[in-house]
Design an enzyme around this catalytic site. Structure first.
Site, PDB file in Angstrom:
ATOM      1  N   ASP A 124     -13.138 -21.381 -28.554  1.00  0.00           N
ATOM      2  CA  ASP A 124     -13.826 -22.516 -27.925  1.00  0.00           C
ATOM      3  C   ASP A 124     -14.076 -22.197 -26.455  1.00  0.00           C
ATOM      4  OD1 ASP A 124     -11.003 -22.675 -27.400  1.00  0.00           O
ATOM      5  OD2 ASP A 124     -11.266 -24.725 -26.689  1.00  0.00           O
ATOM      6  N   GLU A 148      -8.255 -24.563 -27.472  1.00  0.00           N
ATOM      7  CA  GLU A 148      -7.435 -24.157 -26.328  1.00  0.00           C
ATOM      8  C   GLU A 148      -7.829 -24.900 -25.065  1.00  0.00           C
ATOM      9  OE1 GLU A 148      -5.869 -21.956 -22.909  1.00  0.00           O
ATOM     10  OE2 GLU A 148      -7.939 -22.416 -23.326  1.00  0.00           O
TER      11      GLU A 148
HETATM   12  N1  BES Z   1      -8.110 -18.623 -19.818  1.00  0.00           N
HETATM   13  C1  BES Z   1      -7.554 -19.833 -19.300  1.00  0.00           C
HETATM   14  C2  BES Z   1      -6.137 -19.674 -18.806  1.00  0.00           C
HETATM   15  C3  BES Z   1      -6.050 -18.992 -17.470  1.00  0.00           C
HETATM   16  C4  BES Z   1      -6.607 -19.606 -16.366  1.00  0.00           C
HETATM   17  C5  BES Z   1      -5.409 -17.812 -17.347  1.00  0.00           C
HETATM   18  C6  BES Z   1      -6.527 -19.007 -15.143  1.00  0.00           C
HETATM   19  C7  BES Z   1      -5.339 -17.205 -16.136  1.00  0.00           C
HETATM   20  C8  BES Z   1      -5.895 -17.808 -15.026  1.00  0.00           C
HETATM   21  C9  BES Z   1      -7.541 -20.878 -20.393  1.00  0.00           C
HETATM   22  O1  BES Z   1      -8.674 -20.843 -21.207  1.00  0.00           O
HETATM   23  C10 BES Z   1      -7.518 -22.247 -19.749  1.00  0.00           C
HETATM   24  O2  BES Z   1      -8.379 -22.567 -18.998  1.00  0.00           O
HETATM   25  N2  BES Z   1      -6.511 -23.037 -20.035  1.00  0.00           N
HETATM   26  C11 BES Z   1      -6.439 -24.381 -19.620  1.00  0.00           C
HETATM   27  C12 BES Z   1      -5.342 -25.013 -20.424  1.00  0.00           C
HETATM   28  C13 BES Z   1      -5.307 -26.509 -20.357  1.00  0.00           C
HETATM   29  C14 BES Z   1      -6.548 -27.135 -20.920  1.00  0.00           C
HETATM   30  C15 BES Z   1      -4.108 -26.998 -21.139  1.00  0.00           C
HETATM   31  C16 BES Z   1      -6.135 -24.486 -18.139  1.00  0.00           C
HETATM   32  O3  BES Z   1      -5.424 -23.647 -17.562  1.00  0.00           O
HETATM   33  O4  BES Z   1      -6.657 -25.415 -17.510  1.00  0.00           O
HETATM   34 ZN    ZN Z   2      -9.205 -19.121 -21.835  1.00  0.00          ZN
END
Ligand code: BES
Ligand code: ZN
Length: 479
Positions: free
Chosen positions: A103, A168
């Site tokens: 997604d 995710e």
């Molecule tokens: N790929 C990101 C996680 C990430 C962000 C890793 C910055 C390293 C640096 C992931 O897709 C994401 O954005 N996760 C969300 C999770 C939330 C919706 C629970 C986030 O971090 O906001």
């Molecule tokens: Zn991500």
């Protein structure tokens, strides 16, 4: 030391397949699998089916689309399925679980994209498109590796167990339960978990990542009048929900990023001298941050406190207000009900339930001090755990060798400020180590407009992930 022959052979094959790999990513980006938006849900499902077909065509077996039922709080909105698959079932090999998400974040051209967000466009070394780096590029790289091995008739020396989810970006709804349910079934015998869903710190030096922050996401609903009102008729007469909310917001965090909620700082693990010293060796400067954000608006004067603020301290961000007037023009409205949204990035040793307690108590206290006759409710929308691991275990050793082969340098060891809530769940439920092995760069603009991945990262990334699998077979698993 030169890499072994099967790895150089793999690298050459990956180079020769570059046009096909870019086309595969273009096909993936063309499906707008936005999980946050109910209207796009059929597209998220379409993306799951695309993954299913790709995996089947590439020789994966035991492919299952696990249904997760209806999304909580909705009437009949089905969650997108988790895509499970295997590649190899040799009992003499180690089993590696690969997790990624298919997604993406929402994207509209009018948000400020230079090109259609759901059409992969190449300009120089950059491939622009929603999901190019987060997380379709890395996910598709795992598929690319299968193709390269197939064409070479080269054995992958570990068994792969794939787990791809479609929620995710919306808090991984349903995945935690699935991991628990499948720990002794589909996921039985997993020796290591690899996640490629993060980024280098800057734009030139590869990293391996051993920590992410958690996130707890809250709403504050302030409501009063039965309907939106004319400010000429009722301004100064009624308690305005938006004014109340602004006051409450201002008591959550100050402009220097200091959290104003009592009780949170006390929960944070103290910084030891040893941990502090780890930050001295990171190849990254303040200018790197400024480059990533395209402005000189960093709070800190030095890179070390900035990195610590991002990796090992909590932060509180205010995201938006539902129900507020936000269009251009000057509508003289008093919104009747507003829902303010904010989240706190969590770190060791913040306990989510304790955090909820102090957040709720603070918001309720601040609101009651306003003396407003409006009604205020504060709620938790979703939360996800932080995760910190040992960056010297066998999986990291394998990833270090792979990264060195491809990029010719030792990777930096980093933590991340973002969240991948499911990381800890894999580690705890499968009783195994997890590594974050990124493909993209810090300036890729994940979640932002004009998200991109460099062609070089996409292609070298496939090599890194591929070589990692080979070295993992070769490394001695830690006791
Ligand atoms: N790929 C990101 C996680 C990430 C962000 C890793 C910055 C390293 C640096 C992931 O897709 C994401 O954005 N996760 C969300 C999770 C939330 C919706 C629970 C986030 O971090 O906001
Ligand atoms: Zn991500």
């Amino acid at each position: 030391m030169a890499p072994p022959q099967q790895i150089t052979q793999l690298f050459d094959k990956i180079d020769s397949l570059k046009p096909q790999f870019i086309q595969r990513l273009a096909d993936a980006v063309a499906i707008p699998s936005v999980s946050a938006d109910a209207e796009h849900r059929p597209k998220v499902v379409e993306m799951a089916k695309w993954m299913e077909k790709q995996l089947a065509d590439l020789g994966a077996t035991d492919i299952q689309l696990k249904e997760l039922g209806i999304e909580e709080g909705t009437k009949d909105l089905h969650l997108p399925p988790i895509v499970l698959a295997r590649y190899g079932t040799d009992p003499s090999k180690k089993n590696v679980l690969i997790y990624g998400h298919y997604d993406v974040q929402p994207a509209l051209k009018e948000d400020g994209w230079n090109t259609d967000p759901f059409k992969l466009v190449q300009e120089g070394d950059c491939l622009y498109g929603r999901g190019s780096t987060d997380d379709k590029g890395p996910v598709v790289d795992w598929l690319n590796i299968l193709q390269a091995h197939n064409e070479l008739k080269l054995d992958i020396p570990v068994n792969l167990v794939f787990c791809f989810e479609g929620m995710e970006e919306s808090g991984s709804l349903g995945l935690d339960d699935l991991i628990k349910a499948e720990a002794e079934k589909y996921f039985k015998g997993v020796d290591a978990v690899c996640i490629s869903d993060n980024y280098w710190l800057g734009d030139s030096h590869p990293v391996l990542t051993y920590g992410v922050r958690g996130v707890s996401y809250y709403t504050i609903t302030v409501e009063g009048p039965a309907a939106d009102l004319h400010s000429g008729l009722f301004g100064g007469v009624v308690h305005e929900p938006m004014i109340d909310l602004s006051h409450v917001f201002s008591k959550l965090v100050d402009p220097k990023g200091n959290i104003l909620i009592p009780g949170i700082a006390e929960m944070v693990a103290p910084l030891t001298k040893e941990e502090d010293a780890l930050y001295d060796n990171i190849k990254f400067g303040l200018d790197g941050f400024e480059h990533n954000i395209g402005s000189q608006t960093v709070i800190h004067d030095n890179v070390k406190p900035a990195l610590q603020a991002r990796w090992r301290y909590p932060s509180l961000s205010i995201h938006g207000v539902e129900g507020a007037f936000y269009n251009p023009g000057a509508k003289t409205v008093i919104p009747a009900k507003v829902v303010g949204k904010f989240s706190i990035r969590t770190v060791p040793n913040i306990e989510p339930r304790k955090l909820d307690e102090v957040v709720f108590a603070h918001v309720n206290k601040v609101f009651s001090e306003l003396g407003s006759k409006n009604k205020c409710t504060v709620e938790l929308l979703h939360d996800g755990d932080y995760w910190v691991s040992d960056p010297n275990n066998w999986s990291f050793r394998a990833a270090r060798r792979a990264t060195k082969d491809v990029w010719g340098v030792e990777p930096d060891l980093t933590r991340e400020g973002g969240s991948i809530p499911i990381t800890l769940s894999f580690q705890d439920n499968l009783k195994t180590s997890v590594i974050l092995l990124p493909v993209g760069r810090g300036d890729d603009g994940a979640h932002s407009t004009n998200e991109k991945i460099n062609v070089s990262n996409y292609i070298q990334g496939a090599k890194t992930l591929g070589a990692y699998l080979h070295y993992l077979a070769d490394e001695q698993k830690d006791a």
